[in-house]
Design a protein around this motif. Sequence first.
Motif, mmCIF file in Angstrom:
data_model
loop_
_atom_site.group_PDB
_atom_site.id
_atom_site.type_symbol
_atom_site.label_atom_id
_atom_site.label_comp_id
_atom_site.label_asym_id
_atom_site.label_seq_id
_atom_site.Cartn_x
_atom_site.Cartn_y
_atom_site.Cartn_z
ATOM 1 N N SER A 59 51.406 98.301 19.279
ATOM 2 C CA SER A 59 50.999 98.550 20.662
ATOM 3 C C SER A 59 51.015 100.034 20.990
ATOM 4 N N ILE A 60 52.077 100.704 20.587
ATOM 5 C CA ILE A 60 52.161 102.151 20.850
ATOM 6 C C ILE A 60 51.093 102.906 20.061
ATOM 7 N N LYS A 61 50.815 102.404 18.876
ATOM 8 C CA LYS A 61 49.781 103.046 18.060
ATOM 9 C C LYS A 61 48.411 102.929 18.724
ATOM 10 N N ASN A 62 48.130 101.768 19.316
ATOM 11 C CA ASN A 62 46.847 101.595 20.006
ATOM 12 C C ASN A 62 46.742 102.546 21.210
ATOM 13 N N ARG A 63 47.855 102.713 21.930
ATOM 14 C CA ARG A 63 47.852 103.652 23.047
ATOM 15 C C ARG A 63 47.588 105.081 22.564
ATOM 16 N N ALA A 64 48.223 105.423 21.435
ATOM 17 C CA ALA A 64 48.032 106.772 20.890
ATOM 18 C C ALA A 64 46.580 106.992 20.474
ATOM 19 N N LEU A 65 45.958 105.941 19.883
ATOM 20 C CA LEU A 65 44.560 106.066 19.484
ATOM 21 C C LEU A 65 43.645 106.217 20.699
ATOM 22 N N LYS A 66 43.970 105.508 21.782
ATOM 23 C CA LYS A 66 43.186 105.628 23.003
ATOM 24 C C LYS A 66 43.273 107.059 23.583
ATOM 25 N N VAL A 67 44.478 107.590 23.589
ATOM 26 C CA VAL A 67 44.661 108.969 24.080
ATOM 27 C C VAL A 67 43.922 109.962 23.189
ATOM 28 N N LEU A 68 43.936 109.695 21.914
ATOM 29 C CA LEU A 68 43.261 110.596 20.977
ATOM 30 C C LEU A 68 41.744 110.595 21.208
ATOM 31 N N ARG A 69 41.189 109.388 21.499
ATOM 32 C CA ARG A 69 39.755 109.324 21.799
ATOM 33 C C ARG A 69 39.419 110.101 23.076
ATOM 34 N N GLN A 70 40.263 109.969 24.059
ATOM 35 C CA GLN A 70 40.039 110.714 25.302
ATOM 36 C C GLN A 70 40.067 112.230 25.066
ATOM 37 N N ARG A 71 41.024 112.628 24.244
ATOM 38 C CA ARG A 71 41.119 114.063 23.952
ATOM 39 C C ARG A 71 39.867 114.563 23.252
ATOM 40 N N LYS A 72 39.333 113.754 22.304
ATOM 41 C CA LYS A 72 38.127 114.166 21.598
ATOM 42 C C LYS A 72 36.936 114.257 22.551
ATOM 43 N N GLN A 73 36.854 113.320 23.513
ATOM 44 C CA GLN A 73 35.772 113.390 24.482
ATOM 45 C C GLN A 73 35.867 114.657 25.345
ATOM 46 N N LEU A 74 37.093 114.945 25.760
ATOM 47 C CA LEU A 74 37.294 116.157 26.575
ATOM 48 C C LEU A 74 36.981 117.421 25.762
ATOM 49 N N GLU A 75 37.367 117.425 24.529
ATOM 50 C CA GLU A 75 37.084 118.584 23.678
ATOM 51 C C GLU A 75 35.581 118.752 23.462
ATOM 52 N N ALA A 76 34.872 117.602 23.328
ATOM 53 C CA ALA A 76 33.419 117.682 23.177
ATOM 54 C C ALA A 76 32.773 118.246 24.446
ATOM 55 N N GLN A 77 33.251 117.795 25.610
ATOM 56 C CA GLN A 77 32.738 118.351 26.865
ATOM 57 C C GLN A 77 33.030 119.852 26.975
ATOM 58 N N LYS A 78 34.209 120.235 26.539
ATOM 59 C CA LYS A 78 34.581 121.659 26.578
ATOM 60 C C LYS A 78 33.663 122.476 25.682
ATOM 61 N N ASP A 79 33.349 121.933 24.482
ATOM 62 C CA ASP A 79 32.455 122.647 23.567
ATOM 63 C C ASP A 79 31.064 122.818 24.185
ATOM 64 N N GLN A 80 30.582 121.785 24.869
ATOM 65 C CA GLN A 80 29.283 121.891 25.524
ATOM 66 C C GLN A 80 29.297 122.957 26.611
ATOM 67 N N LEU A 81 30.371 122.948 27.402
ATOM 68 C CA LEU A 81 30.483 123.949 28.469
ATOM 69 C C LEU A 81 30.578 125.371 27.891
ATOM 70 N N MET A 82 31.298 125.507 26.793
ATOM 71 C CA MET A 82 31.412 126.823 26.168
ATOM 72 C C MET A 82 30.056 127.288 25.642
ATOM 73 N N SER A 83 29.256 126.328 25.116
ATOM 74 C CA SER A 83 27.912 126.689 24.659
ATOM 75 C C SER A 83 27.049 127.124 25.838
ATOM 76 N N GLN A 84 27.153 126.379 26.947
ATOM 77 C CA GLN A 84 26.408 126.768 28.142
ATOM 78 C C GLN A 84 26.848 128.141 28.649
ATOM 79 N N SER A 85 28.142 128.360 28.620
ATOM 80 C CA SER A 85 28.657 129.670 29.060
ATOM 81 C C SER A 85 28.117 130.798 28.184
ATOM 82 N N TRP A 86 28.040 130.552 26.891
ATOM 83 C CA TRP A 86 27.503 131.571 25.991
ATOM 84 C C TRP A 86 26.025 131.832 26.268
ATOM 85 N N ASN A 87 25.275 130.749 26.497
ATOM 86 C CA ASN A 87 23.848 130.927 26.800
ATOM 87 C C ASN A 87 23.647 131.690 28.109
ATOM 88 N N ILE A 88 24.453 131.339 29.100
ATOM 89 C CA ILE A 88 24.348 132.043 30.384
ATOM 90 C C ILE A 88 24.731 133.513 30.217
#
Length: 221
Positions: A59-88
């Motif tokens: 159960s704790i492992k499943n929670r950890a995997l869920k948090v890890l997926r959220q972190r990856k999504q946030l990191e992907a959004q951050k990478d997109q924003l950083m790319s936009q910032s560089w283009n701007i």
Amino acid sequence: MNRLFGTRSNAPKASLNDAMKNIDERVSSLDVKISKLNTELTTYQRKLSQMRDGPGKNSIKNRALKVLRQRKQLEAQKDQLMSQSWNISQAQMTTDNLKNTMITVDAMKRTNKELRRTYGKIDVDKLEDMQDEMLDLIDQSNEIQDALGRSYDVPDDISEGELDAELDALGEDAEANEEAAGEALPSYLTDSALANESEEPPKFVDEPETDEQEKKEMVAQ
């Protein structure tokens, strides 16, 4: 009509600086969320390392995997924003370069107009005539100076050799005059006579000398 088509917004359009500021704020917000997820993942990892295999650990492992997926999504959004910032940032740099180029071109145009206006007032023919007149005046001044500095006592055709010979002749005449003046002096006034202290100057007597007998007779009388 306004309900169907809407009204034109009078709000100012966002600039590149506004877009860059908005992106920076969103990146900062994502960094805070990612940091919280990292803290939660660290807690789950610590618990998993201390638990035995079983339903609780899974159960704790499943929670950890869920948090890890959220972190990856946030990191992907951050990478997109950083790319936009560089283009701007690149667009902003290009815009600034274009503005500087336009400023430079505009300054060059104004300078060109000023140069045309200034040089258009200069008459090259009059300038050349003025230069010729100045040269004539300089030549006249040199002629006047030569005339004022002309010497009337010493001929120009006398060479330095003749002057040296005349100077030597003057020296010989001066020596001859000194020798003649030395011979005309009395012997007791010459340098040799003055150097000899034993020599006495002659006595000048108005009356003739008498012998000893005549002196005695004159005394007896």
